[in-house]
Design a protein around this motif. Sequence first.
Motif, PDB file in Angstrom:
ATOM      1  N   PHE A   3      20.803  50.404   0.109  1.00 36.73           N
ATOM      2  CA  PHE A   3      20.301  51.259   1.172  1.00 36.73           C
ATOM      3  C   PHE A   3      21.368  52.312   1.444  1.00 36.73           C
ATOM      4  O   PHE A   3      22.561  52.017   1.431  1.00 36.73           O
ATOM      5  N   SER A   4      20.961  53.557   1.705  1.00 37.08           N
ATOM      6  CA  SER A   4      21.927  54.651   1.875  1.00 37.08           C
ATOM      7  C   SER A   4      22.588  54.645   3.249  1.00 37.08           C
ATOM      8  O   SER A   4      23.622  55.285   3.431  1.00 37.08           O
ATOM      9  N   VAL A   5      21.994  53.958   4.202  1.00 35.87           N
ATOM     10  CA  VAL A   5      22.612  53.794   5.519  1.00 35.87           C
ATOM     11  C   VAL A   5      22.573  52.313   5.877  1.00 35.87           C
ATOM     12  O   VAL A   5      21.708  51.571   5.415  1.00 35.87           O
ATOM     13  N   ARG A   6      23.506  51.903   6.702  1.00 38.88           N
ATOM     14  CA  ARG A   6      23.555  50.497   7.117  1.00 38.88           C
ATOM     15  C   ARG A   6      22.586  50.286   8.274  1.00 38.88           C
ATOM     16  O   ARG A   6      22.662  50.969   9.293  1.00 38.88           O
ATOM     17  N   LEU A  12      19.800  41.579   8.281  1.00 36.29           N
ATOM     18  CA  LEU A  12      19.468  40.267   8.820  1.00 36.29           C
ATOM     19  C   LEU A  12      18.195  39.707   8.176  1.00 36.29           C
ATOM     20  O   LEU A  12      18.115  38.525   7.852  1.00 36.29           O
ATOM     21  N   LEU A  13      17.198  40.571   7.980  1.00 35.06           N
ATOM     22  CA  LEU A  13      15.945  40.130   7.368  1.00 35.06           C
ATOM     23  C   LEU A  13      16.075  39.918   5.862  1.00 35.06           C
ATOM     24  O   LEU A  13      15.285  39.185   5.269  1.00 35.06           O
ATOM     25  N   GLY A  14      17.052  40.565   5.237  1.00 34.29           N
ATOM     26  CA  GLY A  14      17.274  40.372   3.803  1.00 34.29           C
ATOM     27  C   GLY A  14      16.415  41.238   2.909  1.00 34.29           C
ATOM     28  O   GLY A  14      16.150  40.871   1.755  1.00 34.29           O
ATOM     29  N   PHE A  15      15.983  42.399   3.385  1.00 34.80           N
ATOM     30  CA  PHE A  15      15.181  43.302   2.558  1.00 34.80           C
ATOM     31  C   PHE A  15      16.002  43.801   1.371  1.00 34.80           C
ATOM     32  O   PHE A  15      17.211  44.016   1.481  1.00 34.80           O
ATOM     33  N   GLU A  16      15.326  44.025   0.245  1.00 32.83           N
ATOM     34  CA  GLU A  16      15.977  44.540  -0.959  1.00 32.83           C
ATOM     35  C   GLU A  16      15.270  45.822  -1.400  1.00 32.83           C
ATOM     36  O   GLU A  16      14.091  45.787  -1.766  1.00 32.83           O
ATOM     37  N   LEU A  17      15.988  46.935  -1.347  1.00 29.40           N
ATOM     38  CA  LEU A  17      15.432  48.221  -1.767  1.00 29.40           C
ATOM     39  C   LEU A  17      15.355  48.257  -3.288  1.00 29.40           C
ATOM     40  O   LEU A  17      16.363  48.131  -3.971  1.00 29.40           O
ATOM     41  N   LEU A  18      14.137  48.414  -3.813  1.00 28.88           N
ATOM     42  CA  LEU A  18      13.931  48.441  -5.258  1.00 28.88           C
ATOM     43  C   LEU A  18      13.815  49.860  -5.794  1.00 28.88           C
ATOM     44  O   LEU A  18      14.265  50.146  -6.904  1.00 28.88           O
ATOM     45  N   ARG A  19      13.184  50.746  -5.014  1.00 27.36           N
ATOM     46  CA  ARG A  19      12.927  52.107  -5.492  1.00 27.36           C
ATOM     47  C   ARG A  19      12.794  53.041  -4.307  1.00 27.36           C
ATOM     48  O   ARG A  19      12.242  52.673  -3.280  1.00 27.36           O
ATOM     49  N   MET A  66      18.696  63.673   5.592  1.00 27.04           N
ATOM     50  CA  MET A  66      18.161  63.585   6.952  1.00 27.04           C
ATOM     51  C   MET A  66      17.915  62.135   7.336  1.00 27.04           C
ATOM     52  O   MET A  66      17.700  61.280   6.484  1.00 27.04           O
ATOM     53  N   GLY A  67      17.923  61.886   8.630  1.00 25.78           N
ATOM     54  CA  GLY A  67      17.495  60.605   9.144  1.00 25.78           C
ATOM     55  C   GLY A  67      16.012  60.671   9.457  1.00 25.78           C
ATOM     56  O   GLY A  67      15.410  61.749   9.473  1.00 25.78           O
ATOM     57  N   CYS A  68      15.403  59.530   9.703  1.00 22.22           N
ATOM     58  CA  CYS A  68      13.982  59.448  10.048  1.00 22.22           C
ATOM     59  C   CYS A  68      13.832  58.501  11.225  1.00 22.22           C
ATOM     60  O   CYS A  68      14.357  57.390  11.179  1.00 22.22           O
ATOM     61  N   VAL A  69      13.118  58.917  12.251  1.00 22.98           N
ATOM     62  CA  VAL A  69      12.824  58.010  13.363  1.00 22.98           C
ATOM     63  C   VAL A  69      11.312  57.865  13.486  1.00 22.98           C
ATOM     64  O   VAL A  69      10.556  58.811  13.277  1.00 22.98           O
ATOM     65  N   THR A  70      10.884  56.664  13.820  1.00 22.68           N
ATOM     66  CA  THR A  70       9.460  56.368  13.926  1.00 22.68           C
ATOM     67  C   THR A  70       8.893  56.981  15.197  1.00 22.68           C
ATOM     68  O   THR A  70       9.422  56.772  16.285  1.00 22.68           O
ATOM     69  N   ARG A 138      24.805  57.271  12.408  1.00 21.36           N
ATOM     70  CA  ARG A 138      24.128  57.412  13.699  1.00 21.36           C
ATOM     71  C   ARG A 138      23.380  58.737  13.758  1.00 21.36           C
ATOM     72  O   ARG A 138      23.775  59.719  13.168  1.00 21.36           O
ATOM     73  N   ILE A 139      22.294  58.748  14.511  1.00 23.04           N
ATOM     74  CA  ILE A 139      21.508  59.976  14.670  1.00 23.04           C
ATOM     75  C   ILE A 139      21.238  60.217  16.154  1.00 23.04           C
ATOM     76  O   ILE A 139      21.219  59.286  16.947  1.00 23.04           O
ATOM     77  N   SER A 140      20.991  61.442  16.490  1.00 22.73           N
ATOM     78  CA  SER A 140      20.551  61.782  17.829  1.00 22.73           C
ATOM     79  C   SER A 140      19.029  61.717  17.843  1.00 22.73           C
ATOM     80  O   SER A 140      18.375  62.289  16.985  1.00 22.73           O
TER      81      SER A 140
END
Length: 142
Positions: A3-6, A12-19, A66-70, A138-140
Amino acid sequence: MEFSVRIPFVELLGFELLRMEGGEAEIAFKPSGEHLNSFDVVHGGASMTLMDVVMAHAARSIEPTMGCVTIEMKTSFMRAAKGPLLAKGKLLHRSATMAFTEASIFDAAGKLCCHATGTFKFVARLPVSPGSSQPLNRISTD
């Protein structure tokens, strides 16, 4: 793939970025007992988090600086999610500041468990502090 950001919750959930490329992303999730609900299937909150993260990564795949917020997310659950899961996210449309996405989660047999659509806002990632090991974490959100 890293993942490009922590994201501590993702760790904690253990997701694995594949693509993560060309407006698409895939993330694998091997749920453990802590991720289940009282029916012994993956908790809906874990599934929703998985779809949220894969949609954000699909959006960020075309704007990695860029960051992304939901902004919003709509989820439909079709069947109980069990065992190893694969989430696929896709960028449907983007504007200068917004991304419109969708995600699906599939079980080990390839059956669709749930689907979501989401809207995300692109935001500039700002340095945390001088000398930070993760200067763009971090993002604003204002």
